[in-house]
Design a protein around this motif. Structure first.
Motif, mmCIF file in Angstrom:
data_model
loop_
_atom_site.group_PDB
_atom_site.id
_atom_site.type_symbol
_atom_site.label_atom_id
_atom_site.label_comp_id
_atom_site.label_asym_id
_atom_site.label_seq_id
_atom_site.Cartn_x
_atom_site.Cartn_y
_atom_site.Cartn_z
ATOM 1 N N ALA A 47 1.348 -1.274 -0.362
ATOM 2 C CA ALA A 47 -0.136 0.022 0.156
ATOM 3 C C ALA A 47 0.654 0.588 -0.146
ATOM 4 O O ALA A 47 0.113 2.485 -0.780
ATOM 5 C CB ALA A 47 -0.657 0.091 1.271
ATOM 6 N N ASP A 48 1.701 1.361 0.954
ATOM 7 C CA ASP A 48 3.024 2.255 0.619
ATOM 8 C C ASP A 48 3.229 2.304 -0.599
ATOM 9 O O ASP A 48 3.321 4.028 -1.364
ATOM 10 C CB ASP A 48 4.036 1.950 1.747
ATOM 11 N N TRP A 49 3.855 1.289 -1.727
ATOM 12 C CA TRP A 49 3.917 1.996 -2.894
ATOM 13 C C TRP A 49 3.273 3.211 -3.464
ATOM 14 O O TRP A 49 3.480 3.373 -4.837
ATOM 15 C CB TRP A 49 4.782 -0.027 -3.187
ATOM 16 N N ILE A 50 2.224 2.222 -3.643
ATOM 17 C CA ILE A 50 0.746 2.852 -4.277
ATOM 18 C C ILE A 50 0.433 4.404 -3.628
ATOM 19 O O ILE A 50 0.258 5.441 -4.878
ATOM 20 C CB ILE A 50 -0.233 2.028 -3.976
ATOM 21 N N TRP A 71 -9.749 -9.143 -7.812
ATOM 22 C CA TRP A 71 -9.212 -10.409 -6.708
ATOM 23 C C TRP A 71 -8.037 -10.493 -5.853
ATOM 24 O O TRP A 71 -8.065 -10.629 -4.847
ATOM 25 C CB TRP A 71 -8.711 -11.595 -7.764
ATOM 26 N N SER A 72 -7.619 -9.223 -6.277
ATOM 27 C CA SER A 72 -6.153 -8.798 -5.700
ATOM 28 C C SER A 72 -6.628 -7.828 -3.895
ATOM 29 O O SER A 72 -6.736 -8.074 -3.336
ATOM 30 C CB SER A 72 -5.297 -8.201 -6.314
ATOM 31 N N VAL A 73 -7.585 -7.300 -4.688
ATOM 32 C CA VAL A 73 -8.147 -6.372 -3.161
ATOM 33 C C VAL A 73 -8.571 -7.034 -2.229
ATOM 34 O O VAL A 73 -8.879 -6.441 -1.453
ATOM 35 C CB VAL A 73 -9.210 -4.917 -3.548
ATOM 36 N N ARG A 74 -9.642 -8.150 -2.997
ATOM 37 C CA ARG A 74 -9.782 -9.070 -1.568
ATOM 38 C C ARG A 74 -9.637 -9.401 -0.523
ATOM 39 O O ARG A 74 -9.715 -9.319 0.023
ATOM 40 C CB ARG A 74 -11.126 -9.430 -2.469
ATOM 41 N N GLU A 75 -8.218 -9.769 -1.278
ATOM 42 C CA GLU A 75 -6.660 -9.933 -0.570
ATOM 43 C C GLU A 75 -6.614 -9.551 0.196
ATOM 44 O O GLU A 75 -5.611 -9.390 1.609
ATOM 45 C CB GLU A 75 -5.967 -10.794 -1.333
ATOM 46 N N ARG A 76 -5.784 -8.193 -0.740
ATOM 47 C CA ARG A 76 -5.641 -6.556 0.184
ATOM 48 C C ARG A 76 -6.243 -5.750 0.519
ATOM 49 O O ARG A 76 -5.789 -4.693 -0.537
ATOM 50 C CB ARG A 76 -3.921 -6.237 -1.009
ATOM 51 N N PRO A 77 -6.978 -6.084 1.323
ATOM 52 C CA PRO A 77 -7.916 -4.568 1.305
ATOM 53 C C PRO A 77 -7.030 -2.936 1.830
ATOM 54 O O PRO A 77 -7.875 -1.918 1.361
ATOM 55 C CB PRO A 77 -8.882 -4.824 2.437
ATOM 56 N N GLU A 78 -5.895 -2.613 2.000
ATOM 57 C CA GLU A 78 -5.264 -2.148 2.107
ATOM 58 C C GLU A 78 -5.130 -1.431 1.028
ATOM 59 O O GLU A 78 -4.682 -0.258 0.808
ATOM 60 C CB GLU A 78 -3.381 -1.777 3.265
ATOM 61 N N HIS A 79 -5.003 -2.210 -0.519
ATOM 62 C CA HIS A 79 -4.462 -0.916 -1.594
ATOM 63 C C HIS A 79 -5.968 -0.233 -1.426
ATOM 64 O O HIS A 79 -5.210 1.221 -2.038
ATOM 65 C CB HIS A 79 -4.530 -2.714 -2.772
ATOM 66 N N GLU A 81 -7.610 1.027 0.257
ATOM 67 C CA GLU A 81 -7.321 2.189 1.283
ATOM 68 C C GLU A 81 -6.773 3.378 0.824
ATOM 69 O O GLU A 81 -7.123 4.128 0.621
ATOM 70 C CB GLU A 81 -7.720 1.675 2.535
ATOM 71 N N ALA A 82 -4.977 2.453 0.171
ATOM 72 C CA ALA A 82 -4.351 3.651 -0.166
ATOM 73 C C ALA A 82 -4.773 4.909 -1.394
ATOM 74 O O ALA A 82 -4.634 5.840 -1.609
ATOM 75 C CB ALA A 82 -3.010 3.000 -0.423
ATOM 76 N N VAL A 83 -6.034 3.794 -2.174
ATOM 77 C CA VAL A 83 -6.829 4.852 -3.521
ATOM 78 C C VAL A 83 -7.414 5.595 -2.669
ATOM 79 O O VAL A 83 -7.310 6.795 -3.148
ATOM 80 C CB VAL A 83 -6.839 3.077 -4.303
ATOM 81 N N LEU A 84 -8.256 5.336 -2.311
ATOM 82 C CA LEU A 84 -8.983 6.828 -1.849
ATOM 83 C C LEU A 84 -8.067 7.718 -0.772
ATOM 84 O O LEU A 84 -9.212 8.339 -1.215
ATOM 85 C CB LEU A 84 -10.150 5.570 -0.656
ATOM 86 N N GLU A 85 -7.249 7.387 -0.381
ATOM 87 C CA GLU A 85 -6.564 8.078 0.195
ATOM 88 C C GLU A 85 -5.940 9.082 -0.798
ATOM 89 O O GLU A 85 -6.423 10.251 -0.860
ATOM 90 C CB GLU A 85 -4.693 8.286 1.207
ATOM 91 N N ASP A 97 -14.678 -9.924 -8.748
ATOM 92 C CA ASP A 97 -16.301 -8.993 -8.046
ATOM 93 C C ASP A 97 -15.821 -7.819 -7.642
ATOM 94 O O ASP A 97 -15.044 -8.026 -6.166
ATOM 95 C CB ASP A 97 -16.754 -9.989 -7.327
ATOM 96 N N TYR A 98 -15.747 -6.769 -8.423
ATOM 97 C CA TYR A 98 -15.721 -5.390 -8.110
ATOM 98 C C TYR A 98 -16.349 -4.469 -7.510
ATOM 99 O O TYR A 98 -16.614 -3.712 -6.894
ATOM 100 C CB TYR A 98 -15.015 -4.538 -9.057
ATOM 101 N N THR A 99 -17.556 -5.481 -7.612
ATOM 102 C CA THR A 99 -19.175 -4.617 -7.085
ATOM 103 C C THR A 99 -19.002 -3.990 -5.716
ATOM 104 O O THR A 99 -19.614 -2.748 -5.898
ATOM 105 C CB THR A 99 -20.695 -5.650 -7.445
ATOM 106 N N PRO A 100 -18.697 -4.515 -5.157
ATOM 107 C CA PRO A 100 -18.159 -3.973 -3.722
ATOM 108 C C PRO A 100 -17.639 -2.562 -3.930
ATOM 109 O O PRO A 100 -17.947 -2.477 -2.654
ATOM 110 C CB PRO A 100 -17.675 -5.053 -2.945
ATOM 111 N N TYR A 101 -16.996 -2.598 -4.643
ATOM 112 C CA TYR A 101 -15.992 -1.261 -4.017
ATOM 113 C C TYR A 101 -16.175 0.103 -5.069
ATOM 114 O O TYR A 101 -15.571 1.073 -4.592
ATOM 115 C CB TYR A 101 -14.746 -1.741 -5.269
#
Length: 318
Positions: A47-50, A71-79, A81-85, A97-101
């Motif tokens: 997430a810090d790289w992002i 599929w990766s965001v599901r495993e790495r929700p911090e990704h 979070e970094a994008v939303l910041e 499944d991207y629908t929750p995001y």
């Protein structure tokens, strides 16, 4: 045109998010040159790289985007979070499944895109409430489906929805941009053309191999995903340059998933940037790459699409 008006672009081109290629420097260079650069946030990054690379992209003061895999965001929700910041102008969420995001991103004022490889994918995207659909044809480099070529897919999706649709796959120059705009696309989604840009993260051995490749040198499959064990769903293979590693393991993907020697060989080849063993994702437009331009030079070339559109509209009349 939706894309240029929405983001204030001078060239209707989005630099597709490519892991290990489009870091903050390339993203900023594309955006400064009049396109919309996108950060390729692969599953292996932190997430810090992002945050770091996103800050580099944002420093230009121009709009930019970030690409994530669902599929990766599901495993790495911090990704996420970094994008939303960071709050980039555009976020692409695909492959899984991207629908929750979708809603959280839109509530943050971010335009949400997804890549569709079939009309069924596009229907799901409409139902999910995305803002823009990328018609990603089988010619495209990197991950996605190998089901439908860009032009028939683009036409079908444009008939399906009133949402803006970008076209991706096989668009290697201004003629390609003119073609998809004439068909009704809101812009072009382009990755391969930026692979050897001076600002890209691409290593020198990979650059040389890409420049040497022609349009028949790509293959599609899941060999490299089986080798990497990164977690890619088998549903989404990737288009890359054919090499000895791919030829060795093609048809033996299930075996490769548990073959430690094969995995080690791939990892070592990737670290060494060995074109014979590493995955070099590229689309069928790779044959047009002949050097190492700046991103601005690539965008200047794409900007001449108007010449071809005008010639087509004139119907040969003087």
């Amino acid at each position: 045109m939706w894309l240029t008006e929405k983001f204030g672009l001078s060239v209707p081109v989005v630099g597709a998010p490519m892991a290990n290629v489009s870091g903050g420097r390339l993203v900023a260079a594309i955006s400064v040159a009049g396109g919309l650069g996108m950060l390729g946030a692969g599953s292996a990054v932190t997430a810090d790289w992002i945050r770091t690379e996103g800050s580099i992209a944002a420093a230009s003061g121009k709009p930019y985007g970030i690409g994530l895999m669902a599929w990766s965001v599901r495993e790495r929700p911090e990704h996420l979070e970094a994008v939303l910041e960071l709050k980039p102008a555009l976020v692409s969420l695909s492959f899984g499944d991207y629908t929750p995001y979708v809603e959280p991103l839109q509530k943050a004022g971010i335009v949400v895109a997804t890549q569709a490889g079939t009309v069924a994918d596009a229907r799901e995207a409409v139902d999910a409430g995305v803002d823009v659909i990328v018609a990603r044809g089988a010619e495209a480099g990197g991950h996605g489906r190998n089901a439908v070529a860009t032009l028939p897919l683009l036409q079908a999706i444009l008939e399906l929805t009133e949402l803006p649709v970008l076209a991706g796959g096989g668009i290697s120059g201004p003629r390609g941009v003119a073609a998809v705009l004439a068909a009704g696309a809101a812009g072009a989604w382009i990755g391969t053309a930026f692979l050897t840009c001076q600002e890209a993260l691409t290593s020198e051995p990979v650059r040389r191999r890409v420049i040497a490749a022609d349009e028949t040198d790509t293959v599609y499959g899941t060999v490299f995903d089986a080798a990497s064990r990164a977690g890619w769903p088998d549903e989404f293979g990737g288009r890359a340059l054919r090499n000895a590693y791919f030829d060795t393991w093609q048809g033996r993907e299930d075996e490769l998933k548990t073959d430690d020697a094969g995995h080690t060989d791939y990892v070592e080849g990737t670290r060494a940037a060995d074109p014979a063993r590493a995955s070099i994702y590229a689309g069928q437009g790779v044959g047009s790459l002949t050097g190492q331009p700046t991103a601005a030079e690539v965008l200047d070339g794409f900007a001449t699409y108007r010449t071809y559109l005008q010639a087509a509209l004139s119907d040969g009349a003087k």
